[in-house]
Design a protein around this motif. Structure first.
Motif, mmCIF file in Angstrom:
data_model
loop_
_atom_site.group_PDB
_atom_site.id
_atom_site.type_symbol
_atom_site.label_atom_id
_atom_site.label_comp_id
_atom_site.label_asym_id
_atom_site.label_seq_id
_atom_site.Cartn_x
_atom_site.Cartn_y
_atom_site.Cartn_z
ATOM 1 N N HIS A 1 -39.439 74.196 -14.655
ATOM 2 C CA HIS A 1 -40.519 75.175 -14.628
ATOM 3 C C HIS A 1 -40.644 75.719 -13.217
ATOM 4 C CE1 HIS A 1 -45.005 76.196 -15.687
ATOM 5 N NE2 HIS A 1 -44.232 77.254 -15.627
ATOM 6 N N GLN A 2 -40.701 77.028 -13.093
ATOM 7 C CA GLN A 2 -40.842 77.695 -11.800
ATOM 8 C C GLN A 2 -42.000 78.679 -11.895
ATOM 9 O OE1 GLN A 2 -38.194 77.826 -8.949
ATOM 10 N NE2 GLN A 2 -40.043 78.590 -7.970
ATOM 11 N N VAL A 3 -42.935 78.518 -10.980
ATOM 12 C CA VAL A 3 -44.048 79.457 -10.889
ATOM 13 C C VAL A 3 -43.888 80.237 -9.587
ATOM 14 C CG1 VAL A 3 -46.542 79.745 -10.830
ATOM 15 C CG2 VAL A 3 -45.548 77.868 -12.145
ATOM 16 N N THR A 4 -43.994 81.550 -9.653
ATOM 17 C CA THR A 4 -43.796 82.366 -8.471
ATOM 18 C C THR A 4 -44.760 83.546 -8.472
ATOM 19 O OG1 THR A 4 -42.105 83.473 -7.134
ATOM 20 C CG2 THR A 4 -42.057 83.887 -9.493
ATOM 21 N N GLN A 5 -44.938 84.123 -7.303
ATOM 22 C CA GLN A 5 -45.759 85.323 -7.194
ATOM 23 C C GLN A 5 -44.883 86.558 -7.414
ATOM 24 O OE1 GLN A 5 -49.107 85.548 -6.616
ATOM 25 N NE2 GLN A 5 -49.248 83.312 -6.723
ATOM 26 N N MET A 6 -45.478 87.573 -7.989
ATOM 27 C CA MET A 6 -44.776 88.844 -8.195
ATOM 28 C C MET A 6 -44.181 89.332 -6.867
ATOM 29 S SD MET A 6 -46.396 92.157 -10.081
ATOM 30 C CE MET A 6 -47.694 92.306 -8.882
ATOM 31 N N GLY A 7 -42.943 89.792 -6.919
ATOM 32 C CA GLY A 7 -42.265 90.283 -5.726
ATOM 33 C C GLY A 7 -41.440 89.236 -4.998
ATOM 34 N N GLN A 8 -41.614 87.959 -5.350
ATOM 35 C CA GLN A 8 -40.844 86.904 -4.701
ATOM 36 C C GLN A 8 -39.475 86.748 -5.364
ATOM 37 O OE1 GLN A 8 -41.934 85.008 -1.886
ATOM 38 N NE2 GLN A 8 -43.306 86.777 -1.946
ATOM 39 N N GLU A 9 -38.555 86.161 -4.616
ATOM 40 C CA GLU A 9 -37.211 85.878 -5.130
ATOM 41 C C GLU A 9 -37.186 84.485 -5.755
ATOM 42 O OE1 GLU A 9 -33.511 86.621 -2.689
ATOM 43 O OE2 GLU A 9 -33.509 84.427 -2.687
ATOM 44 N N VAL A 10 -36.469 84.357 -6.857
ATOM 45 C CA VAL A 10 -36.277 83.041 -7.463
ATOM 46 C C VAL A 10 -34.794 82.830 -7.748
ATOM 47 C CG1 VAL A 10 -38.571 82.870 -8.507
ATOM 48 C CG2 VAL A 10 -36.677 83.852 -9.822
ATOM 49 N N ILE A 11 -34.374 81.586 -7.683
ATOM 50 C CA ILE A 11 -33.008 81.211 -8.041
ATOM 51 C C ILE A 11 -33.075 80.110 -9.081
ATOM 52 C CG2 ILE A 11 -30.821 80.244 -7.248
ATOM 53 C CD1 ILE A 11 -31.380 81.444 -4.509
ATOM 54 N N LEU B 1 -43.955 90.791 -13.386
ATOM 55 C CA LEU B 1 -44.699 90.044 -14.395
ATOM 56 C C LEU B 1 -43.879 89.902 -15.675
ATOM 57 C CD1 LEU B 1 -48.259 91.614 -13.999
ATOM 58 C CD2 LEU B 1 -47.458 89.407 -13.133
ATOM 59 N N GLU B 2 -43.169 90.962 -16.040
ATOM 60 C CA GLU B 2 -42.408 90.950 -17.296
ATOM 61 C C GLU B 2 -41.152 90.088 -17.257
ATOM 62 O OE1 GLU B 2 -43.405 93.631 -15.554
ATOM 63 O OE2 GLU B 2 -41.849 95.187 -15.510
ATOM 64 N N ASP B 3 -40.848 89.509 -16.091
ATOM 65 C CA ASP B 3 -39.728 88.562 -16.017
ATOM 66 C C ASP B 3 -40.138 87.172 -16.496
ATOM 67 O OD1 ASP B 3 -38.665 90.020 -12.891
ATOM 68 O OD2 ASP B 3 -37.962 90.458 -14.927
ATOM 69 N N SER B 4 -41.411 86.964 -16.743
ATOM 70 C CA SER B 4 -41.875 85.664 -17.254
ATOM 71 C C SER B 4 -41.228 85.399 -18.608
ATOM 72 C CB SER B 4 -43.394 85.666 -17.405
ATOM 73 O OG SER B 4 -44.026 85.770 -16.147
ATOM 74 N N ALA B 5 -40.510 84.286 -18.704
ATOM 75 C CA ALA B 5 -39.750 83.961 -19.913
ATOM 76 C C ALA B 5 -39.093 82.607 -19.726
ATOM 77 C CB ALA B 5 -38.662 85.017 -20.164
ATOM 78 N N MET B 6 -38.460 82.114 -20.793
ATOM 79 C CA MET B 6 -37.549 80.978 -20.690
ATOM 80 C C MET B 6 -36.163 81.539 -20.409
ATOM 81 S SD MET B 6 -38.781 77.876 -21.157
ATOM 82 C CE MET B 6 -37.484 76.859 -21.839
ATOM 83 N N TYR B 7 -35.472 80.967 -19.448
ATOM 84 C CA TYR B 7 -34.112 81.384 -19.114
ATOM 85 C C TYR B 7 -33.160 80.245 -19.457
ATOM 86 C CZ TYR B 7 -35.996 85.462 -16.826
ATOM 87 O OH TYR B 7 -36.632 86.668 -16.593
#
Lengths: 110, 114
Positions: free
Chosen positions: B10-20, B84-90
């Motif tokens: 599980h990864q929680v991030t703020q809008m505009g941040q990069e995630v890997i 916001l719309e990137d919220s999902a299961m990957y």
């Protein structure tokens, strides 16, 4: 356009009540059809691959069959632990990807 | 039994941040994929990767997304500026050889963008 349609969307059965889930597909030159089980918040868990019409595969209470236009997942005498979403998928004819149906949410009541 | 693993769960991030998002494929598999599933919707293809390059990508996989296999084992999905719309299961998936062979999926990373 390649498409996979599953029915019903949801199914509630009593424990021990057998039934079948349907998957119909429109893809030319079928190169396989996959069934997966998905529990809430989890990844798809592989169940079966079927390659040709008439093929059948079994695993515990599940049996998958394939015709030229559809596949069935038969569940015999289900138990509450069989409750899950069952996903059907086919490889795209054009691209290196698989196309999923929306799934059937199966709920087995004790 | 060999399996695909993914981190984090599980990864929680703020809008505009990069995630890997990271995936360790099954060791002898050659083809790697990312899919996503928005809550209540079907599993959707994002990208396929073979021989260290992208072989297919969907319209979802825009310039904000990238994939790489940095060390020959991990397979990563980067989202440069999350929305916001990137919220999902990957989900990461891998397969062995010919077209039609089964794809095996990892347990997924739940991405929540706030």
């Amino acid at each position: 356009e390649d498409q996979v349609t599953q029915s019903p969307e949801a199914l509630r059965l009593q424990e021990g009540e057998s039934s079948s889930l349907n998957c119909s597909y429109t893809v030319s030159g079928l190169r396989g059809l996959f069934w997966y089980r998905q529990d809430p918040g989890k990844g798809p868990e592989f169940l079966f691959t079927l390659y040709s019409a008439g093929e059948e595969k079994e695993k515990e209470r599940l049996k998958a069959t394939l015709t030229k236009k559809e596949s069935f997942l038969h569940i015999t005498a289900p138990k509450p632990e069989d409750s899950a979403t069952y996903l059907c998928a086919v490889p795209s004819n054009r691209d290196d990807k698989i196309i999923f149906g929306k799934g059937t949410r199966l709920h087995i009541l004790p | 039994e060999p399996e695909v693993t993914q981190t984090p769960s599980h990864q929680v991030t703020q809008m505009g941040q990069e995630v890997i998002l990271r995936c360790v494929p099954i060791s002898n598999h050659l083809y790697f994929y990312w899919y996503r599933q928005i809550l209540g919707q079907k599993v959707e293809f994002l990208v396929s990767f073979y021989n260290n390059e992208i072989s297919e990508k969907s319209e979802i996989f825009d310039d904000q997304f990238s994939v790489e296999r940095p060390d020959g084992s991990n397979f990563t999905l980067k989202i440069r500026s999350t929305k916001l719309e990137d919220s999902a299961m990957y989900f990461c998936a891998t397969r062995d050889r010919g077209l039609g062979d089964t794809q095996y999926f990892g347990p997924g990373t739940r991405l929540t963008v706030l």
